[in-house]
Design a protein around this motif. Structure first.
Motif, PDB file in Angstrom:
ATOM      1  N   SER A  43       0.726  -1.119   0.070  1.00 24.91           N
ATOM      2  CA  SER A  43      -0.030  -0.253  -0.052  1.00 24.91           C
ATOM      3  C   SER A  43       0.969   1.118  -0.088  1.00 24.91           C
ATOM      4  N   ARG A  89     -12.932  -5.831  -0.345  1.00 25.86           N
ATOM      5  CA  ARG A  89     -12.770  -4.845   0.321  1.00 25.86           C
ATOM      6  C   ARG A  89     -13.957  -3.872   0.040  1.00 25.86           C
ATOM      7  N   GLU A 131     -11.715   1.188   2.747  1.00 22.93           N
ATOM      8  CA  GLU A 131     -11.150   0.281   3.480  1.00 22.93           C
ATOM      9  C   GLU A 131      -9.979  -0.016   3.291  1.00 22.93           C
ATOM     10  N   THR A 132      -9.012   0.457   4.206  1.00 21.91           N
ATOM     11  CA  THR A 132      -7.516   0.158   3.718  1.00 21.91           C
ATOM     12  C   THR A 132      -6.975  -1.375   3.912  1.00 21.91           C
TER      13      THR A 132
END
Length: 515
Positions: free
Chosen positions: A295, A464, A468-469
């Motif tokens: 990420s 996801r 939402e990370t």
């Protein structure tokens, strides 16, 4: 029966095995398959032929599909999402027609020293010899003829993803092993691209570097779908249907790495530790790679070329010895028994010191390696000490690199261990805790960490929620319910490993003389 559209598939190209893991909607592994392969030293270059990449991919997938059929009685016609991961770094160069221009140059090669040194100085950023940009720039320094036809270069994960989807993209974690990433933008560092382009132009190369690199994508992004040609390559039987979504392809290092003060250690043919940083390091260290999580967070990476190759060779020798006595032993069972036997060894291994270098090692500045076994005349040369010393040696060089991070006051609350070295519960995990001076957690899936981690990234792309990370997804949906064990450093083990490491560092002088 499985709801295949809720399942996610991770396929990883490791150094010795190509592994596939299928997880269901609850992230539990439900099927797997693998294929054994090995790199070749051809004309002085560590490589894998592309034919072996294709064949291994098909065999690993076929074994997975057969596992699904055997367990659930249904053909594997589709899945919800697929992700490809592979050993990071290296150099796969293609012309405009997609033809490979030179044999695949893997992470294991240590032949780009001049390029890595020049780029590190020019960019003010450590460029290891393994990195794709180092291989490309060394080819420029060598005036290699293939550069006149070069249209694109990528990593192994990027290549396989391209063949399956037609998309020339990389996840940001794998891309950070090609060229430095700017964590603020999530893409290649723009100023460093300009500097590198000027260097390249000075050698008469007329293309912009940015045109040659794959596009960078964050975790969870749309990375294309399985094409008709890709489906035929992955499953020649025609059972798997095209149109399956893909997540960005990643390297084999950083799956699950998202939170500051956490890290992971992947242990197989090579070993690397990745620690998510709270702040930048104070200076450039040639022993530390600066990469990113899937990420985009900044990560300090200690990458060691040598881990289990020498250990595996000794276990094979012991299996051969047993066969002489008429005992045919399963290799997995033998590993488990020998690992558990090592727990009876002395904390400092009793004067037994293996040096596990099969190839060069950047952390200790070796261009080549040669395995050694040293012991003092008064050593307590027992099987337990011998095995403990060989497992310690797999962590020794890593510990030297981690010491640099300790001196930088990089805090590590916990390390997540995965890879084949951790298959026997509570052994390598315990020794790593002593070597790193930090608690080590292993999940039940530790032995198949790479493909399972890639399946989780595919699941994140599939399941996801909006906004939402990856950190939240892993924390609340995956790891919260995962079965795991955590081992904290034992004082006797810490002191014993420190004593062993001093002997190991002395043994490197002998290694240097032999090499």
């Amino acid at each position: 029966m499985l709801d295949l559209r809720q399942c996610a598939l991770g396929i990883e190209f490791g150094s010795t095995r190509i592994k596939a893991v299928l997880v269901d909607g609850s992230h539990a592994p439900v099927a797997q398959g693998d294929f054994t392969w090995e790199n070749q030293l051809k004309d002085g270059v560590w490589t894998y032929p592309l034919e072996a990449v294709h064949t291994g991919l098909q065999h690993a997938y076929a074994a997975l599909a057969a596992d699904v059929q055997a367990k659930y009685g249904q053909p594997l016609t589709t899945v919800g999402c697929i992700g490809i991961s592979a050993m990071m770094h290296g150099y796969l160069a293609f012309d405009g027609a997609g033809r490979l221009l030179v044999p695949f140059r893997t992470w294991r090669n240590t032949m780009t020293g001049p390029a890595a040194a020049e780029l590190t100085e020019a960019l003010g950023f450590n460029i290891p010899q393994r990195w794709s940009i180092a291989h490309f720039y060394q080819a420029l320094l060598n005036e290699e003829g293939h550069l006149g036809e070069l249209a694109f270069f990528t990593t192994l994960a990027g290549y396989v993803h391209w063949r399956l989807t037609g998309q020339k993209v990389l996840g940001v974690g794998d891309a950070s092993g090609m060229f430095p990433i700017d964590s603020a933008t999530g893409g290649y560092d723009a100023e460093m691209l300009k500097t590198c382009s000027r260097l390249i132009a000075g050698h008469g190369f007329g293309r912009e570097l940015a045109e040659l690199l794959p596009a960078v994508l964050p975790a969870g992004a749309d990375a294309g779908v399985l094409t008709v040609e890709g489906a035929r390559l992955l499953d020649p039987t025609g059972t798997l249907q095209p149109g399956v979504p893909f997540c960005p392809p990643e390297g084999d290092a950083g799956t699950g790495m998202v939170a500051p003060r956490t890290g992971n250690v992947s242990a197989g043919t090579s070993i690397f530790a990745m620690v998510v940083l709270e702040k930048p390091l104070s200076k450039v260290y040639p022993e530390i790679d600066m990469v990113t999580t899937p990420s985009g967070e900044a990560v300090a990476m200690v990458h060691c070329n040598n881990c289990t190759s020498d250990l595996n060779a000794w276990v094979s020798l012991l299996a051969e010895s047993a066969a002489l006595c008429g005992v045919e032993v399963d290799k997995g069972t033998l590993f488990t028994k020998l690992f558990n036997a090592s727990l009876r060894g002395a904390p400092d291994c009793g004067g037994v010191t293996p040096v596990n270098y099969f190839s060069g090692e950047s952390v200790t500045h070796f261009d080549a390696g040669l395995p050694l076994l040293l012991r003092r005349p008064d050593a307590d040369f027992t099987l337990a000490n011998f095995m403990r010393a060989n497992i310690y040696s797999a962590f020794a060089t890593l510990a030297m690199g981690l010491e640099i991070l300790k001196n930088e006051d990089v805090a590590v609350d916990t390390l997540l261990g995965h890879g084949g070295l951790f298959k026997t519960p509570g052994v390598a995990q315990r020794y790593l805790a002593a070597a790193a001076g930090a608690p080590v957690t292993c999940m039940e899936t530790a032995g198949e960490g790479g493909p399972y981690g890639m399946a989780l990234l595919a699941a994140y792309r599939l399941h996801r929620a909006e906004g939402e990370t990856l950190a939240d997804y892993l924390k609340t949906r995956v790891f919260a319910g995962a079965r795991s064990t955590t081992v904290t450093p034992d004082a006797a083990d810490v002191a014993g490993f420190a004593s062993f490491l001093r002997e190991y560092e002395r043994a490197l002088k002998a290694e240097q003389a032999v090499v």
